[in-house]
Write an enzyme that holds these catalytic residues in place. Structure first.
Site, PDB file in Angstrom:
ATOM      1  N   SER A 139       0.862  -1.188   0.000  1.00 28.59           N
ATOM      2  CA  SER A 139       0.000   0.000   0.000  1.00 28.59           C
ATOM      3  C   SER A 139       0.893   1.231   0.000  1.00 28.59           C
ATOM      4  O   SER A 139       2.021   1.184   0.509  1.00 28.59           O
ATOM      5  CB  SER A 139      -0.852   0.008   1.276  1.00 28.59           C
ATOM      6  OG  SER A 139      -1.466   1.263   1.446  1.00 28.59           O
ATOM      7  N   TYR A 152      -2.449  -2.097  10.260  1.00 29.08           N
ATOM      8  CA  TYR A 152      -2.583  -2.224   8.801  1.00 29.08           C
ATOM      9  C   TYR A 152      -1.371  -1.592   8.106  1.00 29.08           C
ATOM     10  O   TYR A 152      -0.725  -2.232   7.264  1.00 29.08           O
ATOM     11  CB  TYR A 152      -3.873  -1.558   8.327  1.00 29.08           C
ATOM     12  CG  TYR A 152      -4.017  -1.567   6.821  1.00 29.08           C
ATOM     13  CD1 TYR A 152      -4.362  -2.739   6.144  1.00 29.08           C
ATOM     14  CD2 TYR A 152      -3.764  -0.417   6.064  1.00 29.08           C
ATOM     15  CE1 TYR A 152      -4.463  -2.757   4.763  1.00 29.08           C
ATOM     16  CE2 TYR A 152      -3.861  -0.434   4.691  1.00 29.08           C
ATOM     17  CZ  TYR A 152      -4.218  -1.603   4.036  1.00 29.08           C
ATOM     18  OH  TYR A 152      -4.306  -1.630   2.665  1.00 29.08           O
TER      19      TYR A 152
END
Ligand SMILES: NC(=O)c1ccc[n+]([C@@H]2O[C@H](COP(=O)([O-])OP(=O)(O)OC[C@H]3O[C@@H](n4cnc5c(N)ncnc54)[C@H](OP(=O)(O)O)[C@@H]3O)[C@@H](O)[C@H]2O)c1
Length: 251
Positions: A139, A152
């Protein structure tokens, strides 16, 4: 990475980025195997697209990997590309008295151990194949975190580091190792509202851009990163880290 004539396994292929990539790569003449836990979606996808295969796999379940690996070796020995894309995202508020490590443990299971387990299952098949490639989805938040998604973001920073080591180890095998670092994209990763959030990039636009970058070989250092995310990627080097962190995490 070659974009046609491969046999490609996509984990987390039942929705969102994985599904859109799987379908686009199927359209381009690749044999595609998608995995996920939602059996009805796997069945619907294979019915809708002749030649696309759905296989159930829960990457949180170490026991299912032996069965899964045996199926892959028996039926898809020609597999030459993996896209390790399955992932989950949750907010965590560590200021709450009721906060527990449960969400963090779930994220580590899926986003970190899930990728490492898939790698252990699939790398033996990729070795020795022409045009072998190992892709994983991290990400843009790997580079500068959003503090409301602590585990995350850290799981994606783990992947960014781990993929560099994998790439180095695989340089003479050879297996091309690529890191997809999506921006905020319209999927249901954090819930239904994300799929129509105007601040998020439309999913077809993201997938088209990824395929174009792969086709053009615009993957410096093995990173598949949109131009607009380069400031995050180089924030530390450019002395912009604290300003970016503050902008993303207003006090
Ligand atoms: N959308 C974004 O803004 C964005 C940005 C950066 C990175 N990413 C990354 O992109 C990847 C795909 O996410 P998405 O946005 O496309 O969201 P999504 O639509 O929720 O897709 C997640 C996929 O992962 C699968 N999955 C989750 N847990 C699993 C498990 N235990 N075992 C097997 N499969 C599992 C889901 O399938 P089942 O539910 O069928 O198991 C689903 O196919 C993730 O790694 C995510 O972190 C997304």
């Amino acid at each position: 990475m070659k974009l046609t004539g491969n046999t490609i396994l996509v984990t987390g292929g039942t929705s969102g980025i994985g599904r859109a990539l799987a379908e686009a790569l199927h359209d381009r003449g690749n044999r595609v195997i998608v995995t996920g836990r939602r059996q009805p979606l796997l069945e619907a996808m294979s019915l809708a697209r002749p030649g696309l295969v759905g296989l159930a796999l829960d990457v949180d379940d170490p026991a299912s990997f032996a069965r899964f690996t045996a199926t892959l070796r028996a039926h898809f020995p020609e597999l030459n590309v993996l896209i390790a894309n399955a992932g989950i995202s949750r907010t965590e508020d560590m200021t709450r008295d009721a906060w527990t490590a449960d969400d963090a443990e779930a994220i580590v299971q899926t986003n970190i151990l899930g990728v490492v387990r898939v790698a252990a299952a699939v790398l033996p098949l990729l070795k020795g194949k022409a045009d072998a490639a190992f892709l994983a989805t991290s990400s843009a938040l790997a580079f500068v975190p959003r503090a409301d998604f602590p585990t995350y973001c850290a799981s994606k920073a783990f992947l960014h580091s781990w993929l560099q080591s994998l790439r180095h180890q695989m340089r003479h095998v050879p297996i091309e190792v690529l890191e997809l670092s999506p921006p905020y994209v319209q999927t249901e990763l954090t819930g239904a509202q994300q799929a129509s959030d105007p601040r998020a990039m439309p999913l077809p636009d993201y997938v088209a851009e990824v395929l174009q970058m792969l086709e053009d070989g615009r993957t410096p250092r093995g990173e598949v990163l949109l131009d607009r995310d380069l400031p995050r990627r180089w924030a530390e080097r450019d002395g912009k880290y604290e300003a970016l962190f503050s902008a993303m995490n207003p006090g």
